[in-house]
Design a protein around this motif. Structure first.
Motif, PDB file in Angstrom:
ATOM      1  N   CYS A   1      -5.762   9.958  -0.166  1.00 39.02           N
ATOM      2  CA  CYS A   1      -5.761   8.935   0.879  1.00 39.02           C
ATOM      3  C   CYS A   1      -6.720   9.270   2.019  1.00 39.02           C
ATOM      4  O   CYS A   1      -6.596  10.323   2.650  1.00 39.02           O
ATOM      5  CB  CYS A   1      -4.354   8.760   1.430  1.00 39.02           C
ATOM      6  SG  CYS A   1      -4.230   7.536   2.747  1.00 39.02           S
TER       7      CYS A   1
ATOM      8  N   THR B   1       0.846  -1.195   0.000  1.00 42.50           N
ATOM      9  CA  THR B   1       0.000   0.000   0.000  1.00 42.50           C
ATOM     10  C   THR B   1       0.882   1.246   0.000  1.00 42.50           C
ATOM     11  O   THR B   1       2.088   1.164   0.207  1.00 42.50           O
ATOM     12  CB  THR B   1      -0.923   0.042   1.229  1.00 42.50           C
ATOM     13  OG1 THR B   1      -0.116   0.235   2.416  1.00 42.50           O
ATOM     14  CG2 THR B   1      -1.738  -1.225   1.368  1.00 42.50           C
TER      15      THR B   1
ATOM     16  N   SER C   1      -1.647  -7.320  -5.886  1.00 43.87           N
ATOM     17  CA  SER C   1      -0.982  -6.050  -5.595  1.00 43.87           C
ATOM     18  C   SER C   1       0.252  -5.836  -6.469  1.00 43.87           C
ATOM     19  O   SER C   1       0.518  -6.596  -7.416  1.00 43.87           O
ATOM     20  CB  SER C   1      -0.569  -6.031  -4.124  1.00 43.87           C
ATOM     21  OG  SER C   1       0.571  -6.867  -3.921  1.00 43.87           O
TER      22      SER C   1
ATOM     23  N   LEU D   1       3.578   4.428  -3.362  1.00 48.37           N
ATOM     24  CA  LEU D   1       3.205   3.126  -3.914  1.00 48.37           C
ATOM     25  C   LEU D   1       3.911   2.885  -5.241  1.00 48.37           C
ATOM     26  O   LEU D   1       4.397   1.776  -5.511  1.00 48.37           O
ATOM     27  CB  LEU D   1       1.688   3.041  -4.095  1.00 48.37           C
ATOM     28  CG  LEU D   1       1.166   1.679  -4.562  1.00 48.37           C
ATOM     29  CD1 LEU D   1       1.510   0.594  -3.550  1.00 48.37           C
ATOM     30  CD2 LEU D   1      -0.336   1.719  -4.805  1.00 48.37           C
TER      31      LEU D   1
ATOM     32  N   TRP E   1      -5.075   0.688  -3.255  1.00 51.66           N
ATOM     33  CA  TRP E   1      -3.770   0.057  -3.426  1.00 51.66           C
ATOM     34  C   TRP E   1      -3.751  -0.956  -4.566  1.00 51.66           C
ATOM     35  O   TRP E   1      -2.685  -1.280  -5.093  1.00 51.66           O
ATOM     36  CB  TRP E   1      -3.355  -0.654  -2.120  1.00 51.66           C
ATOM     37  CG  TRP E   1      -4.356  -1.648  -1.619  1.00 51.66           C
ATOM     38  CD1 TRP E   1      -5.396  -1.405  -0.767  1.00 51.66           C
ATOM     39  CD2 TRP E   1      -4.436  -3.047  -1.957  1.00 51.66           C
ATOM     40  NE1 TRP E   1      -6.112  -2.558  -0.530  1.00 51.66           N
ATOM     41  CE2 TRP E   1      -5.548  -3.583  -1.247  1.00 51.66           C
ATOM     42  CE3 TRP E   1      -3.673  -3.892  -2.756  1.00 51.66           C
ATOM     43  CZ2 TRP E   1      -5.904  -4.928  -1.340  1.00 51.66           C
ATOM     44  CZ3 TRP E   1      -4.033  -5.227  -2.848  1.00 51.66           C
ATOM     45  CH2 TRP E   1      -5.135  -5.729  -2.153  1.00 51.66           C
TER      46      TRP E   1
ATOM     47  N   TYR F   1      -5.309  -1.292   5.669  1.00 52.94           N
ATOM     48  CA  TYR F   1      -6.177  -0.491   4.798  1.00 52.94           C
ATOM     49  C   TYR F   1      -7.654  -0.688   5.127  1.00 52.94           C
ATOM     50  O   TYR F   1      -8.496   0.147   4.777  1.00 52.94           O
ATOM     51  CB  TYR F   1      -5.921  -0.823   3.334  1.00 52.94           C
ATOM     52  CG  TYR F   1      -6.293  -2.226   2.937  1.00 52.94           C
ATOM     53  CD1 TYR F   1      -7.599  -2.538   2.564  1.00 52.94           C
ATOM     54  CD2 TYR F   1      -5.356  -3.245   2.943  1.00 52.94           C
ATOM     55  CE1 TYR F   1      -7.949  -3.830   2.220  1.00 52.94           C
ATOM     56  CE2 TYR F   1      -5.694  -4.539   2.599  1.00 52.94           C
ATOM     57  CZ  TYR F   1      -6.993  -4.832   2.238  1.00 52.94           C
ATOM     58  OH  TYR F   1      -7.339  -6.118   1.910  1.00 52.94           O
TER      59      TYR F   1
ATOM     60  N   THR G   1       0.948   9.391  -1.065  1.00 54.86           N
ATOM     61  CA  THR G   1       0.711   7.949  -1.124  1.00 54.86           C
ATOM     62  C   THR G   1       0.827   7.399  -2.540  1.00 54.86           C
ATOM     63  O   THR G   1       1.293   6.273  -2.732  1.00 54.86           O
ATOM     64  CB  THR G   1      -0.664   7.604  -0.541  1.00 54.86           C
ATOM     65  OG1 THR G   1      -1.675   8.389  -1.197  1.00 54.86           O
ATOM     66  CG2 THR G   1      -0.705   7.901   0.945  1.00 54.86           C
TER      67      THR G   1
ATOM     68  N   CYS H   1      -2.545   4.537  -5.309  1.00 56.86           N
ATOM     69  CA  CYS H   1      -3.036   5.272  -4.153  1.00 56.86           C
ATOM     70  C   CYS H   1      -3.214   6.746  -4.522  1.00 56.86           C
ATOM     71  O   CYS H   1      -3.149   7.118  -5.693  1.00 56.86           O
ATOM     72  CB  CYS H   1      -2.089   5.101  -2.967  1.00 56.86           C
ATOM     73  SG  CYS H   1      -2.214   3.484  -2.169  1.00 56.86           S
TER      74      CYS H   1
END
Length: 286
Positions: free
Chosen positions: A150, A129, A198, A169, A143, A135, A165, A147
């Motif tokens: 946020c 993330t 991810s 990421l 994510w 999260y 963010t 991101c």
């Protein structure tokens, strides 16, 4: 074989205990095991202390002002890299790096340039993330793509002004992609399945390995006397355990569940509940 573990703590809490036990087991098996943590308060075999209190506090301040976590502690990280060069590990295990003590780009770039086999241990969600450790606290799934904007900017390691963010990421994705021999180990099926969706999805290995259980301690036994002392005779028990109970550990859900269960069902929680201001009368804690 030489193995180096890096974590925010040693011996303390679940991750610190995990590192300590792995370190001791590897040494007992003849593996050259090393640890690097910021909180080592005394000399230990094959151990390196990262930074100092001034550096950690400055890192935390700069993180809050800039909105970027893990981009400071430059000199402390350079010294760590010198130590890594001296011990020349075959494998580096990265545990929790999100405690304002290490420069992530410096560390991951060094690992990639030296082609060191690397294991990411997912104790939480931070590695995939922008900044969130959990999260689910704000029900955010940004994510999975990118991101930004946020909703948890003021939670965890807060940012006073800026939302970085999206950049953090993107930087993690780029830096992890440079590490050719990358394994991702989740301590639960939940984080393991998350990893597959991810920025870590292209790792060579993505696997769930649960934390071990000491079967000398946790084994079937007669608990009738204990149940009687707690007034739980003939009750169906829902048991929860955590080192310390708070909203992140689901204490609110247990309280809600306690209101729904019939009289023959009781919830028992094990762990420190001293931080809970309002305790539920139907949830005894030990």
């Amino acid at each position: 074989m030489r193995v180096l573990q890096i974590n925010a703590v040693y011996e303390k809490f679940s991750t610190g205990r995990n590192v300590k036990e792995m370190h001791e087991v590897m040494l007992s098996k003849g593996i050259d095991s090393f640890i690097a943590c910021p909180d080592l308060d005394k000399l230990r075999k094959n151990a390196y202390r990262i930074g100092n209190k001034v550096d950690w506090k400055l890192h935390a301040l700069l993180s809050r002002v800039s909105g970027k976590q893990g981009y400071f502690s430059y000199f402390a990280t350079k010294k760590l890299l010198n130590y890594i060069g001296q011990i020349n590990p075959d494998i580096i295990c990265l545990h929790n790096l999100h405690s304002n003590y290490i420069n992530i780009p410096l560390l991951l770039t060094y690992i990639a340039q030296n082609n060191i086999a690397t294991v990411l241990v997912l104790h939480d969600s931070w590695f995939y993330t922008g900044k969130c450790v959990y999260y689910i606290e704000c029900s955010c799934n940004r994510w999975k793509k990118h991101c930004g904007d946020c909703p948890a900017l003021k939670l965890g390691n807060p940012s006073f002004f800026f939302d970085k963010t999206e950049k953090m990421l993107a930087d993690k994705k780029k830096l992890f992609s440079y590490i050719e021999r990358l394994a991702v180990i989740g301590v639960s099926q939940w984080v393991t399945e998350d990893a597959k969706k991810s920025i870590l999805k292209d790792a060579r290995i993505i696997q769930c390995i649960y934390n071990w259980i000491d079967l000398e301690c946790f084994r079937p036994r007669d608990c009738s006397e204990l149940k009687h002392s707690m007034g739980l005779d003939d009750k169906f028990i829902v048991f929860g355990i955590a080192m310390s109970w708070n909203s992140q550990k689901g204490i609110n859900l247990f309280h809600e569940l306690a209101d729904l269960l019939p009289d023959n069902c009781k919830i028992v929680l094990a762990g420190d509940d001293s931080s809970i201001q309002i305790k539920h009368s139907n949830v005894p804690a030990q």
